[in-house]
Design a protein around this motif. Structure first.
Motif, PDB file in Angstrom:
ATOM      1  N   MET A 118      -0.254  -9.143   8.578  1.00 22.97           N
ATOM      2  CA  MET A 118      -0.944  -8.138   9.395  1.00 22.97           C
ATOM      3  C   MET A 118      -0.958  -6.768   8.738  1.00 22.97           C
ATOM      4  N   VAL A 119      -0.067  -6.506   7.787  1.00 25.30           N
ATOM      5  CA  VAL A 119      -0.040  -5.219   7.095  1.00 25.30           C
ATOM      6  C   VAL A 119      -1.396  -4.914   6.463  1.00 25.30           C
ATOM      7  N   THR A 120      -2.107  -5.945   6.060  1.00 23.78           N
ATOM      8  CA  THR A 120      -3.461  -5.754   5.521  1.00 23.78           C
ATOM      9  C   THR A 120      -4.533  -6.371   6.414  1.00 23.78           C
ATOM     10  N   ASN A 140      -2.112   2.719   5.937  1.00 26.58           N
ATOM     11  CA  ASN A 140      -1.348   2.203   4.806  1.00 26.58           C
ATOM     12  C   ASN A 140       0.122   2.023   5.179  1.00 26.58           C
ATOM     13  N   SER A 141       0.667   0.880   4.824  1.00 25.52           N
ATOM     14  CA  SER A 141       2.083   0.580   5.020  1.00 25.52           C
ATOM     15  C   SER A 141       2.583  -0.142   3.786  1.00 25.52           C
ATOM     16  N   PHE A 152       7.563   2.092   5.038  1.00 23.97           N
ATOM     17  CA  PHE A 152       6.960   3.315   5.570  1.00 23.97           C
ATOM     18  C   PHE A 152       5.562   2.968   6.088  1.00 23.97           C
ATOM     19  N   ASP A 153       5.064   3.777   7.050  1.00 31.40           N
ATOM     20  CA  ASP A 153       3.656   3.697   7.425  1.00 31.40           C
ATOM     21  C   ASP A 153       3.132   5.109   7.626  1.00 31.40           C
ATOM     22  N   ASP A 154       1.814   5.245   7.824  1.00 26.21           N
ATOM     23  CA  ASP A 154       1.229   6.587   7.915  1.00 26.21           C
ATOM     24  C   ASP A 154       0.824   6.977   9.332  1.00 26.21           C
ATOM     25  N   VAL A 155       1.492   6.367  10.334  1.00 20.70           N
ATOM     26  CA  VAL A 155       1.445   6.900  11.690  1.00 20.70           C
ATOM     27  C   VAL A 155       2.146   8.262  11.677  1.00 20.70           C
ATOM     28  N   ASN A 166       0.829  -1.200   0.000  1.00 17.58           N
ATOM     29  CA  ASN A 166       0.000   0.000   0.000  1.00 17.58           C
ATOM     30  C   ASN A 166       0.863   1.249   0.000  1.00 17.58           C
ATOM     31  N   SER A 167       0.619   2.135  -0.951  1.00 16.12           N
ATOM     32  CA  SER A 167       1.325   3.410  -0.992  1.00 16.12           C
ATOM     33  C   SER A 167       0.690   4.393  -0.012  1.00 16.12           C
ATOM     34  N   ILE A 168       1.417   5.465   0.277  1.00 13.98           N
ATOM     35  CA  ILE A 168       0.966   6.470   1.234  1.00 13.98           C
ATOM     36  C   ILE A 168       0.835   7.798   0.507  1.00 13.98           C
ATOM     37  N   ALA A 169      -0.392   8.314   0.452  1.00 12.35           N
ATOM     38  CA  ALA A 169      -0.654   9.577  -0.231  1.00 12.35           C
ATOM     39  C   ALA A 169      -1.074  10.676   0.728  1.00 12.35           C
ATOM     40  N   SER A 170      -1.309  10.331   2.006  1.00 12.92           N
ATOM     41  CA  SER A 170      -1.782  11.323   2.963  1.00 12.92           C
ATOM     42  C   SER A 170      -1.472  10.865   4.377  1.00 12.92           C
TER      43      SER A 170
END
Length: 675
Positions: free
Chosen positions: A648-650, A218-219, A241-244, A191-195
């Motif tokens: 677990m990422v998803t 997303n990670s 990367f993750d969106d924390v 999963n990409s991170i856009a926000s």
């Protein structure tokens, strides 16, 4: 007195979710459910009470994000304990340049938030190593990336965002990619991170508030080729990367000048902007799947302990004799106070305010464990006459009490205190107290500590904060008050509705077992990150696109202890945590802890000291955040290994939330059963 303004809560917690269509407001009370709201952020109110959510998921089974909600409070002669600012309120303030007393009518609140994620650019997490500074040999994450500009791109930095309700058309803003100097990761798998999230400005009862929504969970990894994406460790995965995120929350009051030194202001006076001096911070964490079950040590317990022992927050509890409640001046240098402050040994805590909320937590924990496999039932014995009999434990010594009953109750209180792990006993397994069968009992809580993984700077087991232990010690000695039997309604230790929000917002956060922890890591117990109780020391506004890097870059000078003197930047609280968060979250179920790592422990356990005779003790991590068992069945289907971490990422988005029932624990969302 002129008004002083502060944002509350001082530290808010927002939570990730994968629903793009629905969100709610994060809980603001201990053990509370999130608050239902519409898509403009307006809470659902019935009979004057904000309503809890009916579901943690949206109509398509996706997890709803939980917003951290912030408000501005005023402190003046009218409200010394604080009141929330309403549009149209007037306040006397001092012009810092001229010294004039200005009377200003409040027309709006302008909010500014700066979120960032520094995980991929920071040092590797290695249990407790780094808490007091990083050595020259401490490895960086993504150490193969040596160019300074390239390492800057490891920081997810969307820049700051501002919103206002009345005076600007911008009531919402997204932490998406506006282009340079912002930095976002390249395309990622899975999963990409856009926000990193959104801001929403709301108005309720003429009070302008801010909602901070975090990312979508997303990670992903930027590494390509055969075998990717892959996860190789619970905390440090290069390329991921993750969106924390986390960052400062500031506000300015926008108003109209009414008077100068008590005289009407001239017509056409310029609008007034009043900065809110006490800014706040927001931490974006992962979902908390059992919101009603309170952690044995919460983030509020931890931050309250720092406030009490480092910032004179409750001077009649911890301070200078004669403990008359007099605190050091607000601008005082606290170093002298810290040197001489001590516990007030005559203080009497209130049983239901201070004691029972701590003692009752283990019973809820038992709902999330395989009790028969670990303990052979419920070890806390909460029934009538048992170890945790509320009635017995709540009766203080009193005139006319039967001496035999007094001694029985004293013995029960002392027994519970004796089996609690104290500071300095974080590596000790057994208590000196004996059970009914004459065998030594476990020290409690029997939960993993900050470093149960290695025998280098080990901290095998969790213990309560020093403030919690002091209160329990007074209770065990019989120095306490049952406020219910006395007909007393005690005030909270920290007065005012703003302080209630400070404490309530952090009650859902994890305050121990920092390996690396839940919403944040061991950095939360470092007094150097605070400027006042519940107030993070923020740096001057950082340069957008140039957030600071670690002191040591590959090939650079030796690392030194990270300087916190200039304050924290966006991303500086969550950078110590696992990347991606799902890897640590998946593995934090239970742990086989080596308890034969020292001579004294071998003797304590009755072993021979033979290095080959390793003895392991199974302990849980933090099941109130990440359940392990539900009604005897595994809560999560993922394996406790690298493959399970990747799953677990998803898979986190399909896990089910839990609620307490009259019979124990059950699933909160019936709809989730079909997803």
């Amino acid at each position: 007195m002129p008004a002083r303004f502060a944002i509350h809560p001082g530290i808010g917690i927002a939570r990730l979710g994968n629903s793009p269509d629905s969100f709610c407001v994060a809980a603001e009370t201990p053990g509370g459910f999130p608050i239902e709201c519409d898509q403009d952020g307006n809470p659902t109110v019935k009979d004057g009470i904000e309503q809890p959510i009916g579901s943690f998921i949206d109509a398509k089974g996706r997890i709803r994000r939980q917003a951290a909600r912030f408000r501005v409070f005023a402190y003046d002669d009218k409200s010394p304990d604080g009141r929330e600012v309403a549009i149209g309120d007037t306040f006397d303030i001092v012009n810092q340049r001229s010294g004039q007393l200005l009377t200003v009518r409040i027309d709006d609140v302008r909010w500014t938030v700066y979120l960032a994620n520094k995980k991929a650019s920071w040092y590797e997490f290695k249990e407790t190593a780094g808490e007091h500074g990083y050595g020259a040999d401490h490895k960086l994450r993504n150490a193969s990336i040596t160019n300074t500009d390239d390492r800057q791109s490891l920081i997810i930095d969307p820049g700051p965002r501002s919103v206002a309700f009345n005076t600007a058309k911008q009531r919402r803003a997204a932490f998406d990619d506006p282009g340079p100097p912002a930095s976002f990761p390249p395309p990622l798998l899975p999963n990409s991170i856009a926000s990193l999230g959104d801001l929403i400005c709301t108005q309720q009862d003429n009070r302008n508030r801010l909602l901070v929504l975090g990312g979508f969970g997303n990670s992903g990894s930027m590494q390509t080729g055969f075998g990717n994406p892959k996860i190789e460790t619970y905390a440090n995965n290069d390329g991921w990367f993750d969106d924390v995120s986390d960052g400062p929350v500031s506000a300015s009051l926008l108003g109209t000048l009414i008077a100068i030194n008590g005289h009407p202001a001239p017509a056409g006076s310029l609008p007034q902007t009043v900065p809110v001096a006490d800014a706040a911070w927001v931490i974006v964490g992962y979902p908390r799947y059992v919101p009603e079950v309170i952690d044995i040590v919460t983030m509020d317990d931890l931050v309250f302990d720092v406030a009490v022992r480092q910032f004179a927050a409750v001077p009649y509890l911890y301070g200078d004799p004669p403990f008359d409640g007099a605190a050091p001046p607000a601008d005082a240098d606290l170093s002298h106070w810290r040197r001489f402050a001590q516990w007030n040994r005559t203080y009497r805590p209130y049983f239901y305010r201070d004691i029972w909320p701590i003692l009752s937590r283990p019973n809820d924990y038992a709902l999330l464990m395989d009790r028969d496999a670990f303990f052979g039932g419920n070890p806390h014995d909460p029934g009538t006459g048992g170890n945790f009999d509320e009635t017995e434990l709540s009766i203080p010594p009193h005139v006319g009490e039967n001496p035999a009953e007094r001694e029985r109750r004293r013995a029960k209180r002392q027994f519970l205190l004796e089996v609690l792990r104290k500071p300095g006993q974080e590596n000790k397994l057994l208590a000196s107290a004996l059970g009914p069968d004459g065998a030594k009992l476990f020290l409690m809580p029997l939960l993993c500590g900050d470093n149960p993984l290695s025998n280098t700077a080990p901290a095998k087991f969790l213990y309560l904060t020093e403030t919690m232990l002091f209160l329990l010690g007074q209770w065990a000695a019989g120095l306490f008050i049952n406020e219910k039997s006395e007909g007393i309604q005690p005030e909270p230790m920290l007065k005012g509705p703003g302080s209630a929000l400070d404490r309530g917002a952090l009650a859902s956060g994890l305050g121990g077992a920092f390996c690396p922890g839940g919403e944040a890591s061991w950095i939360m117990r470092n007094p150097a990150i605070y400027v006042a109780p519940y107030r993070i020391h923020a740096s001057p506004p950082p340069s957008f696109g140039a957030l600071s890097q670690p002191p040591q870059l590959p090939g650079g000078p030796p690392a030194t202890a990270a300087s916190l003197a200039q304050g924290l930047e966006p991303g500086d609280l969550t950078k110590y945590s696992a990347v991606p968060w799902q890897s640590d979250f998946n593995e934090c179920t239970n742990q086989e802890i080596d308890v034969t790592y020292s001579t004294w422990n071998n003797l304590e356990l009755g072993t021979t000291g033979d290095p080959a005779a390793t003895q392991l003790q199974l302990a849980y991590w933090w099941p109130a955040h990440r359940p392990v068992f539900v009604n005897g069945a595994q809560w999560s289907p993922t394996a406790q290994n690298n493959a399970g971490d990747l799953q677990m990422v998803t898979a986190w988005a399909k896990l089910r939330f839990l609620k307490k029932t009259a019979d124990g624990i059950d699933f909160a969302d019936a709809e989730a059963a079909a997803t």
